[in-house]
Scaffold this active site. Structure first.
Site, PDB file in Angstrom:
ATOM      1  N   HIS A 108      -2.893  14.448 -24.892  1.00  0.00           N
ATOM      2  CA  HIS A 108      -3.437  15.664 -24.267  1.00  0.00           C
ATOM      3  C   HIS A 108      -4.874  15.935 -24.719  1.00  0.00           C
ATOM      4  CE1 HIS A 108       0.907  17.303 -23.437  1.00  0.00           C
ATOM      5  NE2 HIS A 108       0.535  16.352 -22.608  1.00  0.00           N
ATOM      6  N   CYS A 135     -25.280  18.784 -22.131  1.00  0.00           N
ATOM      7  CA  CYS A 135     -24.642  17.508 -22.480  1.00  0.00           C
ATOM      8  C   CYS A 135     -25.688  16.640 -23.200  1.00  0.00           C
ATOM      9  CB  CYS A 135     -24.160  16.819 -21.203  1.00  0.00           C
ATOM     10  SG  CYS A 135     -23.693  15.090 -21.450  1.00  0.00           S
TER      11      CYS A 135
HETATM   12  C1  BJW Z   1       9.045  23.195 -35.326  1.00  0.00           C
HETATM   13  C2  BJW Z   1       8.477  23.951 -36.359  1.00  0.00           C
HETATM   14  C3  BJW Z   1       8.535  23.412 -37.661  1.00  0.00           C
HETATM   15  C4  BJW Z   1       8.229  25.043 -34.491  1.00  0.00           C
HETATM   16  N1  BJW Z   1       9.116  22.226 -37.863  1.00  0.00           N
HETATM   17  N2  BJW Z   1       9.617  22.028 -35.550  1.00  0.00           N
HETATM   18  C5  BJW Z   1       8.256  16.575 -14.010  1.00  0.00           C
HETATM   19  C6  BJW Z   1       9.103  17.644 -13.873  1.00  0.00           C
HETATM   20  C7  BJW Z   1       8.577  18.933 -13.860  1.00  0.00           C
HETATM   21  C8  BJW Z   1       7.216  19.168 -13.975  1.00  0.00           C
HETATM   22  C9  BJW Z   1       6.378  18.098 -14.095  1.00  0.00           C
HETATM   23  C10 BJW Z   1       6.896  16.835 -14.106  1.00  0.00           C
HETATM   24  N3  BJW Z   1       5.858  15.977 -14.266  1.00  0.00           N
HETATM   25  C11 BJW Z   1       4.716  16.676 -14.346  1.00  0.00           C
HETATM   26  C12 BJW Z   1       4.997  17.978 -14.245  1.00  0.00           C
HETATM   27  C13 BJW Z   1       3.981  19.062 -14.263  1.00  0.00           C
HETATM   28  C14 BJW Z   1       3.486  19.449 -15.632  1.00  0.00           C
HETATM   29  C15 BJW Z   1       4.651  19.996 -16.438  1.00  0.00           C
HETATM   30  O1  BJW Z   1       5.204  19.384 -17.313  1.00  0.00           O
HETATM   31  N4  BJW Z   1       4.980  21.255 -16.187  1.00  0.00           N
HETATM   32  C16 BJW Z   1       6.026  21.927 -16.958  1.00  0.00           C
HETATM   33  C17 BJW Z   1       5.581  23.339 -17.222  1.00  0.00           C
HETATM   34  C18 BJW Z   1       7.333  21.792 -16.203  1.00  0.00           C
HETATM   35  N5  BJW Z   1       2.865  18.350 -16.351  1.00  0.00           N
HETATM   36  C19 BJW Z   1       1.594  18.012 -16.148  1.00  0.00           C
HETATM   37  O2  BJW Z   1       0.896  18.583 -15.326  1.00  0.00           O
HETATM   38  C20 BJW Z   1       1.025  16.870 -16.961  1.00  0.00           C
HETATM   39  N6  BJW Z   1       0.400  15.913 -16.112  1.00  0.00           N
HETATM   40  C21 BJW Z   1       1.113  15.069 -15.373  1.00  0.00           C
HETATM   41  O3  BJW Z   1       2.328  15.034 -15.409  1.00  0.00           O
HETATM   42  O4  BJW Z   1       0.349  14.213 -14.613  1.00  0.00           O
HETATM   43  C22 BJW Z   1       1.039  13.311 -13.725  1.00  0.00           C
HETATM   44  C23 BJW Z   1       1.126  11.928 -14.315  1.00  0.00           C
HETATM   45  C24 BJW Z   1       1.755  11.720 -15.522  1.00  0.00           C
HETATM   46  C25 BJW Z   1       1.862  10.443 -16.052  1.00  0.00           C
HETATM   47  C26 BJW Z   1       1.337   9.372 -15.371  1.00  0.00           C
HETATM   48  C27 BJW Z   1       0.695   9.576 -14.157  1.00  0.00           C
HETATM   49  C28 BJW Z   1       0.606  10.867 -13.627  1.00  0.00           C
HETATM   50  C29 BJW Z   1      -0.060  17.380 -17.922  1.00  0.00           C
HETATM   51  C30 BJW Z   1       0.489  18.250 -18.989  1.00  0.00           C
HETATM   52  C31 BJW Z   1      -0.653  18.812 -19.862  1.00  0.00           C
HETATM   53  C32 BJW Z   1      -0.127  19.779 -20.905  1.00  0.00           C
HETATM   54  N7  BJW Z   1      -1.230  20.404 -21.529  1.00  0.00           N
HETATM   55  C33 BJW Z   1      -0.977  21.315 -22.643  1.00  0.00           C
HETATM   56  C34 BJW Z   1      -2.342  21.947 -23.026  1.00  0.00           C
HETATM   57  C35 BJW Z   1      -3.215  20.904 -23.754  1.00  0.00           C
HETATM   58  C36 BJW Z   1      -4.429  21.503 -24.328  1.00  0.00           C
HETATM   59  C37 BJW Z   1      -4.105  22.577 -25.358  1.00  0.00           C
HETATM   60  O5  BJW Z   1      -3.534  22.278 -26.431  1.00  0.00           O
HETATM   61  O6  BJW Z   1      -4.397  23.742 -25.068  1.00  0.00           O
HETATM   62  O7  BJW Z   1      -0.421  20.613 -23.765  1.00  0.00           O
HETATM   63  S1  BJW Z   1       0.252  22.555 -22.291  1.00  0.00           S
HETATM   64  C38 BJW Z   1       0.908  22.615 -23.952  1.00  0.00           C
HETATM   65  O8  BJW Z   1       2.302  22.172 -23.976  1.00  0.00           O
HETATM   66  C39 BJW Z   1       0.121  21.564 -24.739  1.00  0.00           C
HETATM   67  C40 BJW Z   1       1.195  20.921 -25.577  1.00  0.00           C
HETATM   68  O9  BJW Z   1       0.774  19.632 -26.012  1.00  0.00           O
HETATM   69  C41 BJW Z   1       2.365  20.898 -24.630  1.00  0.00           C
HETATM   70  C42 BJW Z   1       3.710  20.728 -25.300  1.00  0.00           C
HETATM   71  O10 BJW Z   1       3.950  21.786 -26.181  1.00  0.00           O
HETATM   72  P1  BJW Z   1       4.804  21.522 -27.518  1.00  0.00           P
HETATM   73  O11 BJW Z   1       4.017  20.675 -28.455  1.00  0.00           O
HETATM   74  O12 BJW Z   1       6.148  21.031 -27.152  1.00  0.00           O
HETATM   75  O13 BJW Z   1       4.832  22.997 -28.159  1.00  0.00           O
HETATM   76  P2  BJW Z   1       5.915  24.173 -27.929  1.00  0.00           P
HETATM   77  O14 BJW Z   1       5.319  25.414 -28.456  1.00  0.00           O
HETATM   78  O15 BJW Z   1       6.398  24.188 -26.548  1.00  0.00           O
HETATM   79  O16 BJW Z   1       7.141  23.764 -28.870  1.00  0.00           O
HETATM   80  C43 BJW Z   1       7.024  23.754 -30.284  1.00  0.00           C
HETATM   81  C44 BJW Z   1       8.288  23.135 -30.856  1.00  0.00           C
HETATM   82  O17 BJW Z   1       8.111  23.007 -32.265  1.00  0.00           O
HETATM   83  C45 BJW Z   1       9.557  23.950 -30.637  1.00  0.00           C
HETATM   84  O18 BJW Z   1      10.576  23.091 -30.158  1.00  0.00           O
HETATM   85  C46 BJW Z   1       9.904  24.486 -32.022  1.00  0.00           C
HETATM   86  O19 BJW Z   1      11.306  24.574 -32.255  1.00  0.00           O
HETATM   87  C47 BJW Z   1       9.290  23.433 -32.911  1.00  0.00           C
HETATM   88  N8  BJW Z   1       8.876  23.918 -34.258  1.00  0.00           N
HETATM   89  N9  BJW Z   1       7.999  25.116 -35.898  1.00  0.00           N
HETATM   90  C48 BJW Z   1       9.675  21.574 -36.845  1.00  0.00           C
HETATM   91  N10 BJW Z   1       8.028  24.098 -38.778  1.00  0.00           N
END
Ligand code: BJW
Length: 232
Positions: A108, A135
């Site tokens: 990401h 830039c």
């Molecule tokens: C602990 C802890 C401790 C807490 N110890 N654990 C299929 C189905 C449905 C939708 C889609 C799909 N495919 C694509 C989509 C659309 C979309 C998507 O997923 N939407 C969903 C909302 C459903 N995806 C996209 O658009 C992606 N692109 C894409 O798919 O392109 C097509 C393609 C793919 C591959 C090949 C070719 C084409 C892009 C997604 C971009 C996500 N961007 C973000 C922002 C990045 C910049 C930034 O940081 O601001 O990424 S969103 C945000 O969520 C960020 C994170 O990396 C990401 C995941 O979050 P994460 O890390 O899981 O955090 P949390 O807060 O959700 O969870 C924290 C966890 O930690 C919890 O489980 C806690 O329990 C745990 N925890 N303390 C251990 N101490």
């Protein structure tokens, strides 16, 4: 066990104990901001200052935090496994690198990088982007954070899929399993007959898909799992 090929996926939970907020937990980053307002290219086009400020604040906060025991354990694992470890993170922080990991795949993007949408160049970036700095390559005021927003294609997908198909063990650490394509890695791995393990504080969306799921803090679970893998 040092011949074993391991893919590790990390999410915001691994950096939580360093003091970086997760996205979706209580008190998380999205609480003050609707993700669709700050994490889409459309939102950036509509209100660039709001989005730049959100990332500028997070970039500044990086200087106040340090890697934790979980990041360090993964760096130790890289020392032992070498290229048999493929570390892919959804995190845009640099805590894996600062803990000593040298091959980190930031699917990401990275907070400390800027991307010029005019010339396409990417630059290491530690200062604010608000105020439209030029830039360094083409002088256009068109720099954005080099991060992957919803609707954009994550980085390194081909290499990540190759690593997933070739690995013997897939481990997911501190991610909610709500964002694709990372949420589907466990399914690719299982489809290939690979063993899968989740390390997370709470049950994630995909916990039941893993062969094994352990609950606890990353700073405890990750070092213990690395010890276990290397002792085996
Ligand atoms: C602990 C802890 C401790 C807490 N110890 N654990 C299929 C189905 C449905 C939708 C889609 C799909 N495919 C694509 C989509 C659309 C979309 C998507 O997923 N939407 C969903 C909302 C459903 N995806 C996209 O658009 C992606 N692109 C894409 O798919 O392109 C097509 C393609 C793919 C591959 C090949 C070719 C084409 C892009 C997604 C971009 C996500 N961007 C973000 C922002 C990045 C910049 C930034 O940081 O601001 O990424 S969103 C945000 O969520 C960020 C994170 O990396 C990401 C995941 O979050 P994460 O890390 O899981 O955090 P949390 O807060 O959700 O969870 C924290 C966890 O930690 C919890 O489980 C806690 O329990 C745990 N925890 N303390 C251990 N101490």
């Amino acid at each position: 066990m040092r011949q074993q090929r391991v893919v590790v996926l990390t999410g915001a939970g691994i950096s939580a104990e360093s003091g970086l907020a997760t996205f979706r937990d209580a008190g998380g980053l999205w609480e003050g901001h609707d993700p669709m307002v700050v994490a889409t290219p459309e939102a950036f086009a509509d209100d660039p200052d709001l989005v730049q400020r959100f990332y500028d604040e997070r970039r500044a906060a990086l200087g106040q935090v340090q890697p934790n025991a979980a990041h360090r354990a993964l760096a130790r694992l890289e020392d032992e496994l070498g290229t048999n470890l493929y570390l892919v993170t959804q995190n845009i922080d640099d805590l894996h690198e600062r803990a000593g990991s040298s091959r980190v795949h930031h699917m990401h993007g990275r907070l400390r990088a800027a991307w010029c949408t005019s010339c396409g160049e990417r630059h290491e970036w530690t200062s604010p982007l608000i105020g439209e700095p030029p830039c360094p390559s083409c002088t256009s005021a068109t720099l954005r954070p080099d991060v992957v927003w919803f609707g954009e294609v994550p980085y390194d997908m081909h290499a990540i899929h190759e690593a997933l198909w070739a690995c013997d063990l897939f481990v997911s650490i501190g991610t909610s399993g709500l964002v694709y394509p990372a949420a589907a890695f466990v399914h690719y791995a299982i489809g290939n007959g690979t063993r899968t393990l989740e390390l997370n504080l709470d049950a994630s969306d995909g916990s039941s898909d893993f062969h094994e799921s352990r609950r606890g803090r990353a700073t405890e679970l990750v070092p213990a799992w690395v010890d276990e893998l290397l002792d085996r």
